[in-house]
Design an enzyme around this catalytic site. Structure first.
Site, short mmCIF file in Angstrom:
data_model
loop_
_atom_site.label_atom_id
_atom_site.label_comp_id
_atom_site.label_asym_id
_atom_site.label_seq_id
_atom_site.Cartn_x
_atom_site.Cartn_y
_atom_site.Cartn_z
N LEU A 1 0.87 -1.16 0.00
CA LEU A 1 0.00 0.00 0.00
C LEU A 1 0.91 1.22 0.00
O LEU A 1 1.83 1.32 0.82
CB LEU A 1 -0.92 0.00 1.23
CG LEU A 1 -2.08 1.01 1.24
CD1 LEU A 1 -3.00 0.77 0.05
CD2 LEU A 1 -2.87 0.91 2.54
N ASP A 2 0.69 2.14 -0.94
CA ASP A 2 1.59 3.28 -1.10
C ASP A 2 1.83 4.00 0.22
O ASP A 2 0.96 4.05 1.10
CB ASP A 2 1.01 4.28 -2.11
CG ASP A 2 0.92 3.69 -3.51
OD1 ASP A 2 1.62 2.69 -3.76
OD2 ASP A 2 0.15 4.22 -4.33
N LYS A 3 3.02 4.57 0.33
CA LYS A 3 3.37 5.30 1.55
C LYS A 3 2.41 6.46 1.81
O LYS A 3 2.05 6.74 2.96
CB LYS A 3 4.81 5.84 1.42
CG LYS A 3 5.30 6.56 2.65
CD LYS A 3 6.75 7.00 2.48
CE LYS A 3 7.25 7.72 3.74
NZ LYS A 3 8.67 8.13 3.61
N ASP A 4 1.94 7.10 0.73
CA ASP A 4 1.02 8.23 0.89
C ASP A 4 -0.42 7.80 1.09
O ASP A 4 -1.29 8.65 1.32
CB ASP A 4 1.12 9.15 -0.34
CG ASP A 4 2.52 9.70 -0.52
OD1 ASP A 4 3.23 9.86 0.49
OD2 ASP A 4 2.90 9.96 -1.68
N SER A 5 -0.69 6.50 0.96
CA SER A 5 -2.06 5.99 1.10
C SER A 5 -2.27 5.41 2.49
O SER A 5 -1.32 5.10 3.22
CB SER A 5 -2.34 4.93 0.03
OG SER A 5 -2.12 5.44 -1.26
#
Length: 372
Positions: A104-108
């Site tokens: 899961l993306d760092k920004d998500s």
């Protein structure tokens, strides 16, 4: 009996990392098998020694499998590398070694599963299994029906086109999207292609596991009911990939040129037509085609199509004029080309050939007729 297992599975079973990450460690040369650098495809046998970054890895004891659901906050990196700041393993702080299922993306933010069961990871992540993942996305400007339609039909990114997906508007700048793919930063790239920027992204569901009221930054164990339905959903995951392969072979029908139907009608099939360059010289050497049968009287070594052969044939016919009877000349002239050449030589009694051979009423011809 062979008790060996693949090296990446052995490392995964110890709870050190997933199989995919184990393959990366092996490729980077960070794994030693019996004091030698390990290679992809190596197998582990009982009694072998395995080291990762200088640390000895021992076979894991049969222990209870762990399945966690985490509501990951933004800023946490989905990795098992403990030296990376804000990695997900240190953030969870579970007493046993676990690793995340997917990324899961760092920004998500939102739902992500963690486990020490290496066998379940590939079954969940395999794209061919079409396991759904649901997200709520917020963008920087209002969306319209055209945006929803284009997102649902697929968008060209990363040298491919995303698969059709479910997209539902939830507000002026918010929508819900359900994917069966897991391309790198897929939703963000899809929005960027259409001229939008993602300002917030939350994953709320993975297959039958939902985020529900789990607080941000907290984790929980999966319930027995969730695990039962999850295991039922991935029970045939390995069969889904093999079932999809024949479909790719159905799209290649050109190899049906030699069906039994074609064998019944060999005269109509293109395969029986000797029109290739390779076949022509072979048929010329054999001399058994119907065309060659009509010219059976001709010598194979002579080719009357050339000018040199025609001139030679004319000379031979002129020399043999004295030895042949008129009946023989007429019989031979009907089938062979030399008659045409000899006919051209009979221009009259004043020609050189005529003076040498004599006219039809010459003494030699008269003598031949008398003998008959």
């Amino acid at each position: 009996m062979d008790n060996s297992i693949s090296l990446n599975k052995f490392i995964s079973d110890t709870g050190y990392c997933s199989r995919r990450e184990a393959d990366n460690l092996i490729t980077e040369g960070r794994v030693l098998l019996n004091n030698r650098p390990a290679l992809l495809g190596n197998r582990y046998k009982p009694g072998d020694t395995v080291e990762v970054d200088g640390s000895l890895i021992t076979a894991a004891k049969k222990e209870k499998r762990v399945y966690l659901a985490l509501n990951k906050p933004a800023g946490i990196t989905t990795t098992t590398e403990l030296h990376i700041k804000d990695n997900i393993i240190s953030f969870v702080g579970y007493p046993k070694r676990i690793f995340p299922i997917g990324r899961l993306d760092k920004d998500s933010e939102g739902l992500i599963l963690l486990t020490n069961d290496g066998d379940i990871i590939n079954k969940i992540l395999r794209a061919d299994n079409n396991h759904e993942k649901e997200y709520i996305v917020r963008v920087n400007k209002p969306i319209d029906n055209s945006f929803i339609q284009q997102m649902s039909q697929g968008v060209p990114i990363l040298d491919t086109r995303t698969l059709p997906c479910k997209v539902q508007p939830m507000g002026r700048q918010t929508f819900r999207i359900t994917l069966t793919q897991g391309l790198n930063r897929q939703i963000r790239r899809m929005c960027e292609y259409l001229g939008y920027a993602v300002t917030g992204l939350q994953r709320v569901r993975i297959m039958n596991i939902r985020l529900d009221k789990l607080a941000l930054g907290k984790w929980r164990y999966l319930s027995d009911a969730e695990m039962s339905l999850l295991m039922e959903s991935i029970a045939d995951s390995s069969k889904v990939k093999t079932a999809g392969k024949p479909a790719a072979h159905k799209s290649a029908p050109p190899k049906r040129d030699f069906t039994p139907k074609d064998r019944e009608q060999p005269g109509k099939g293109k395969a029986t037509k000797p029109a290739t360059k390779e076949d022509k010289p072979q048929t010329g050497k054999r001399g058994f085609t119907p065309k060659d049968g009509k010219q059976a009287g001709k010598d194979k070594s002579t080719k009357p199509a050339t000018k040199e052969d025609r001139s030679q044939a004319g000379k031979k016919a002129a020399k043999s004029w004295k030895r042949e009877s008129p009946a023989q000349k007429s019989a031979k002239g009907q089938h062979t080309r030399p008659e045409k050449n000899t006919g051209k030589e009979k221009k009259g009694p004043d020609s050189k050939k005529g003076r040498r051979s004599g006219a039809e009423g010459s003494f030699k011809n008269y003598r031949n007729k008398g003998r008959r």
